[in-house]
Motif scaffolding. Structure first.
Motif, PDB file in Angstrom:
ATOM      1  N   SER A  41       1.008  -1.112   0.197  1.00 51.78           N
ATOM      2  CA  SER A  41       0.143  -0.096  -0.054  1.00 51.78           C
ATOM      3  C   SER A  41       0.825   1.107   0.088  1.00 51.78           C
ATOM      4  O   SER A  41       2.068   1.281   0.422  1.00 51.78           O
ATOM      5  CB  SER A  41      -1.037   0.076   1.241  1.00 51.78           C
ATOM      6  OG  SER A  41      -0.038   0.243   2.482  1.00 51.78           O
ATOM      7  N   SER A  67     -13.346  -3.630  -7.804  1.00 56.02           N
ATOM      8  CA  SER A  67     -13.116  -2.416  -7.829  1.00 56.02           C
ATOM      9  C   SER A  67     -13.508  -1.860  -6.603  1.00 56.02           C
ATOM     10  O   SER A  67     -13.007  -0.877  -6.039  1.00 56.02           O
ATOM     11  CB  SER A  67     -14.144  -1.898  -9.085  1.00 56.02           C
ATOM     12  OG  SER A  67     -13.244  -2.066 -10.046  1.00 56.02           O
ATOM     13  N   GLY A 126     -11.599  -1.719  -3.622  1.00 55.43           N
ATOM     14  CA  GLY A 126     -10.269  -0.774  -3.793  1.00 55.43           C
ATOM     15  C   GLY A 126      -9.253  -1.341  -4.470  1.00 55.43           C
ATOM     16  O   GLY A 126      -8.075  -1.013  -4.547  1.00 55.43           O
ATOM     17  N   ILE A 127      -9.735  -2.719  -5.324  1.00 59.78           N
ATOM     18  CA  ILE A 127      -8.646  -3.142  -5.987  1.00 59.78           C
ATOM     19  C   ILE A 127      -8.487  -2.805  -7.355  1.00 59.78           C
ATOM     20  O   ILE A 127      -9.529  -2.313  -7.820  1.00 59.78           O
ATOM     21  CB  ILE A 127      -8.809  -4.652  -6.175  1.00 59.78           C
ATOM     22  CG1 ILE A 127      -8.815  -5.429  -4.477  1.00 59.78           C
ATOM     23  CG2 ILE A 127      -7.637  -5.467  -6.864  1.00 59.78           C
ATOM     24  CD1 ILE A 127      -9.519  -6.808  -4.681  1.00 59.78           C
ATOM     25  N   ARG A 128      -7.281  -2.299  -7.959  1.00 64.35           N
ATOM     26  CA  ARG A 128      -7.117  -1.867  -9.248  1.00 64.35           C
ATOM     27  C   ARG A 128      -7.312  -3.133 -10.363  1.00 64.35           C
ATOM     28  O   ARG A 128      -6.673  -4.058 -10.173  1.00 64.35           O
ATOM     29  CB  ARG A 128      -5.859  -1.186  -9.353  1.00 64.35           C
ATOM     30  CG  ARG A 128      -5.441  -0.577 -10.961  1.00 64.35           C
ATOM     31  CD  ARG A 128      -4.002  -0.313 -11.020  1.00 64.35           C
ATOM     32  NE  ARG A 128      -4.121   0.220 -12.286  1.00 64.35           N
ATOM     33  CZ  ARG A 128      -2.726   0.005 -13.211  1.00 64.35           C
ATOM     34  NH1 ARG A 128      -1.799  -0.740 -12.687  1.00 64.35           N
ATOM     35  NH2 ARG A 128      -2.699   0.300 -14.438  1.00 64.35           N
ATOM     36  N   VAL A 129      -8.176  -3.028 -11.107  1.00 57.05           N
ATOM     37  CA  VAL A 129      -8.369  -3.920 -11.985  1.00 57.05           C
ATOM     38  C   VAL A 129      -7.964  -3.651 -13.613  1.00 57.05           C
ATOM     39  O   VAL A 129      -8.222  -2.684 -13.910  1.00 57.05           O
ATOM     40  CB  VAL A 129     -10.035  -4.385 -12.250  1.00 57.05           C
ATOM     41  CG1 VAL A 129     -10.081  -5.383 -13.237  1.00 57.05           C
ATOM     42  CG2 VAL A 129     -10.642  -4.707 -10.753  1.00 57.05           C
ATOM     43  N   VAL A 130      -6.994  -4.318 -13.746  1.00 54.52           N
ATOM     44  CA  VAL A 130      -6.382  -4.128 -15.312  1.00 54.52           C
ATOM     45  C   VAL A 130      -6.931  -4.963 -16.332  1.00 54.52           C
ATOM     46  O   VAL A 130      -7.031  -6.491 -16.045  1.00 54.52           O
ATOM     47  CB  VAL A 130      -4.937  -4.380 -15.160  1.00 54.52           C
ATOM     48  CG1 VAL A 130      -4.074  -4.380 -16.613  1.00 54.52           C
ATOM     49  CG2 VAL A 130      -4.227  -3.503 -14.244  1.00 54.52           C
ATOM     50  N   GLY A 169      -2.483  -1.606 -19.778  1.00 57.61           N
ATOM     51  CA  GLY A 169      -2.433  -1.863 -18.363  1.00 57.61           C
ATOM     52  C   GLY A 169      -1.239  -2.367 -17.699  1.00 57.61           C
ATOM     53  O   GLY A 169      -0.639  -2.162 -16.663  1.00 57.61           O
ATOM     54  N   ALA A 221       0.099  -0.168  -9.812  1.00 61.54           N
ATOM     55  CA  ALA A 221      -0.460   0.514  -8.876  1.00 61.54           C
ATOM     56  C   ALA A 221       0.246   0.294  -7.564  1.00 61.54           C
ATOM     57  O   ALA A 221       0.992  -0.660  -7.336  1.00 61.54           O
ATOM     58  CB  ALA A 221      -1.956   0.184  -8.687  1.00 61.54           C
ATOM     59  N   ARG A 260      -3.384  -3.303  -4.295  1.00 61.43           N
ATOM     60  CA  ARG A 260      -3.822  -4.415  -4.933  1.00 61.43           C
ATOM     61  C   ARG A 260      -4.054  -4.395  -6.527  1.00 61.43           C
ATOM     62  O   ARG A 260      -4.654  -3.203  -6.697  1.00 61.43           O
ATOM     63  CB  ARG A 260      -4.690  -5.090  -4.334  1.00 61.43           C
ATOM     64  CG  ARG A 260      -4.536  -5.681  -2.658  1.00 61.43           C
ATOM     65  CD  ARG A 260      -5.590  -6.340  -2.175  1.00 61.43           C
ATOM     66  NE  ARG A 260      -6.072  -7.697  -2.984  1.00 61.43           N
ATOM     67  CZ  ARG A 260      -7.244  -8.500  -2.853  1.00 61.43           C
ATOM     68  NH1 ARG A 260      -8.090  -7.914  -1.754  1.00 61.43           N
ATOM     69  NH2 ARG A 260      -7.450  -9.301  -3.576  1.00 61.43           N
ATOM     70  N   THR A 261      -3.740  -5.435  -7.080  1.00 57.58           N
ATOM     71  CA  THR A 261      -3.951  -5.323  -8.335  1.00 57.58           C
ATOM     72  C   THR A 261      -4.446  -6.666  -9.030  1.00 57.58           C
ATOM     73  O   THR A 261      -4.170  -7.677  -8.709  1.00 57.58           O
ATOM     74  CB  THR A 261      -2.679  -4.923  -9.295  1.00 57.58           C
ATOM     75  OG1 THR A 261      -2.285  -3.709  -9.066  1.00 57.58           O
ATOM     76  CG2 THR A 261      -3.221  -5.213 -10.965  1.00 57.58           C
TER      77      THR A 261
END
Ligand SMILES: [Zn+2]
Length: 475
Positions: A16, A210, A213-217, A222, A228, A231-232
């Motif tokens: 984080s 999402s 709070g997770i970044r979704v690629v 991406g 990020a 988390r991804t």
């Protein structure tokens, strides 16, 4: 044996912004650990092992379904077509690199599947085929990523299959049946795996990710972009990432996904450390298809990734790299002697599409139940995909197969892919045993701290012990 059911210890990302700024180790708020289990809030830094562990980071590179013969075939193909050996071969002969044979049987048979094999590495316990970190008596056992996380390690998985497939799933999920990929996808979102990249958009709820709070690629851009800080989850295809042979420039490669994961893990690499599993997952699937041309492209990609991982580790004396396979699949190999054998193998370079592509194209035509038409169509698609010539004898055999006749002596191989593989083998000399996994031992190679523990012959459950001891993970 510890029963592992409490998910409270899994909450919160390890990588984080706050953790990075606070120097990770001091920031208890960046994650919560096992102490939260009794209902008390997590306090202090993650529990450290009593003695300093020889390695801070672990990279487990899995070439799914790579038989010894697959490795030899890819090496011979690379030498013949590109004039140089595989990176795997080069590493195997390098000073300080250790090797072993690995037995892979599961709890219910000599031939394992990827779920039982991954779970064996993950937990040190034998599983029945199909099970992910759920023992034959239905008890759940703690997956490797959960245990690593209790030691404060970040966790990441990268694969060319769905990210909910057996090999990555075995390191973070608890399900009795690997086919429940949507359930595995839910667990991926709920449990704080820091980085997860692969296919499988159809099994993972991107909205829920999402919202958490997770970044979704979802595309290659991406993957090529900067990682990020939190988390991804990367969902680079609806199902599996396309086979190398069928890709276009919109598709991310395993090397690109792996580089992204290593970059994302960089903030913790030198402090609390990480566990990264990288899987060349479609080597297995190309072998299931008895598709030598597709298999070789997947193997060359896998070898490129091994090269980049070895390079990463060369500059990091705190990182153990283990490269191995969970089981052999279909045992391919050149079977023609002398110049004829070399020439046959080289014909695999002419392929334009995979057998998976043929299967899709064949299905799309929605042909009537007419054996002659089906045989002709398959012959036409085979020619187009493989660049090989299919003559009247081949066409007759395909027609007979579609009439329901057994055209292979080994009934297990009397399937569309068995026939396609057999016909191609008649033109290249590279043949497969069947469309299934086999009980062969697999190769294990290790470099870096802890690699000296590897020698001789071991079982896949022993590899678990080696990883736990090298990282100094708590019991
Ligand atoms: Zn398989």
């Amino acid at each position: 044996v510890k029963t592992w059911t409490d998910e409270s210890q899994w909450h919160g990302p390890l990588i984080s912004r706050r953790g990075v700024l606070a120097g990770i180790g001091a920031s208890a708020a960046a994650w919560s650990l096992g102490t939260a289990r009794a209902g008390t809030p997590s306090t202090g830094a993650p529990a450290a092992a009593a003695a300093p562990a020889p390695a801070r980071n672990l990279i487990l590179f899995v070439v799914d379904g790579m038989a010894m013969g697959t490795l030899a075939l890819a090496d011979q193909y690379r030498r013949t077509t590109q004039g140089r050996a595989l990176e795997w071969t080069r590493l195997a002969g390098t000073r300080g690199v250790t090797r072993a044979f690995q037995s892979t049987h599961s709890a219910d048979g000599v031939v394992t599947d990827s779920a039982a094999a991954s779970s064996a590495w993950s937990t040190g316990r034998k599983h029945e085929n199909g099970a992910l970190c759920v023992l034959p008596d239905a008890r759940a056992v703690e997956p490797f990523f959960a245990r690593a996380r209790r030691a404060g390690k970040a966790t990441a998985a990268v694969t060319t299959t769905t990210i909910t497939h057996a090999t990555p799933g075995g390191f973070y999920a608890n399900v009795p049946d690997r086919d429940r990929q949507a359930q595995i996808g839910s667990q991926l979102v709920e449990r704080p795996v820091d980085v997860a990249l692969g296919g499988g958009a159809m099994y993972v709820d991107a909205g829920a990710a999402s919202a958490a709070g997770i970044r979704v690629v979802t595309d290659r851009a991406g993957v090529l972009g900067e990682p990020a800080s939190g988390r991804t989850i990367g969902l680079l295809a609806r199902s599996h990432v396309p086979l190398v042979l069928d890709r276009d420039d919109r598709d991310a490669s395993l090397a690109e996904m792996t580089r992204h994961a290593l970059k994302a893990l960089a903030p913790v690499a030198g402090s609390t450390g990480f566990v990264l599993q990288v899987e060349a997952g479609r080597v297995d699937q190309a072998a299931h298809y008895n598709d030598a041309a597709a298999l070789l492209r997947e193997m060359l990609e896998a070898d490129e990734v091994l090269g980049l991982l070895a390079e990463y580790c060369a500059g990091r004396p705190d990182t153990l790299l283990i490269a191995t396979s969970d089981h052999a699949t279909a045992n391919p190999g050149p079977t023609w002697y002398g110049r004829e054998g070399t020439a046959g193998m080289k014909r695999l370079a002419d392929a334009k599409h995979s057998f998976e592509w043929i299967e899709r194209e064949f299905a799309a035509r929605q042909l009537p139940r007419d054996a002659a038409l089906r045989g002709e169509t398959l012959a036409e698609l085979l020619s187009k995909a493989t660049g090989l010539t299919y003559d009247e004898n081949d066409r007759r055999l395909l027609r007979r197969f579609f009439e329901g006749e057994r055209v292979q002596a080994f009934t297990t191989a009397n399937t569309p892919v068995g026939i396609m593989g057999g016909l191609a083998a008649s033109k290249t000399g590279v043949a497969f045993l069947s469309p299934n996994h086999t009980a062969d031992h697999t190769e294990v190679l290790a470099l870096g701290p802890g690699s000296e523990r590897l020698s001789g012959t071991l079982d896949n459950t022993d590899l678990h012990q080696m990883m736990v001891e090298t990282l100094g993970l708590p019991a």
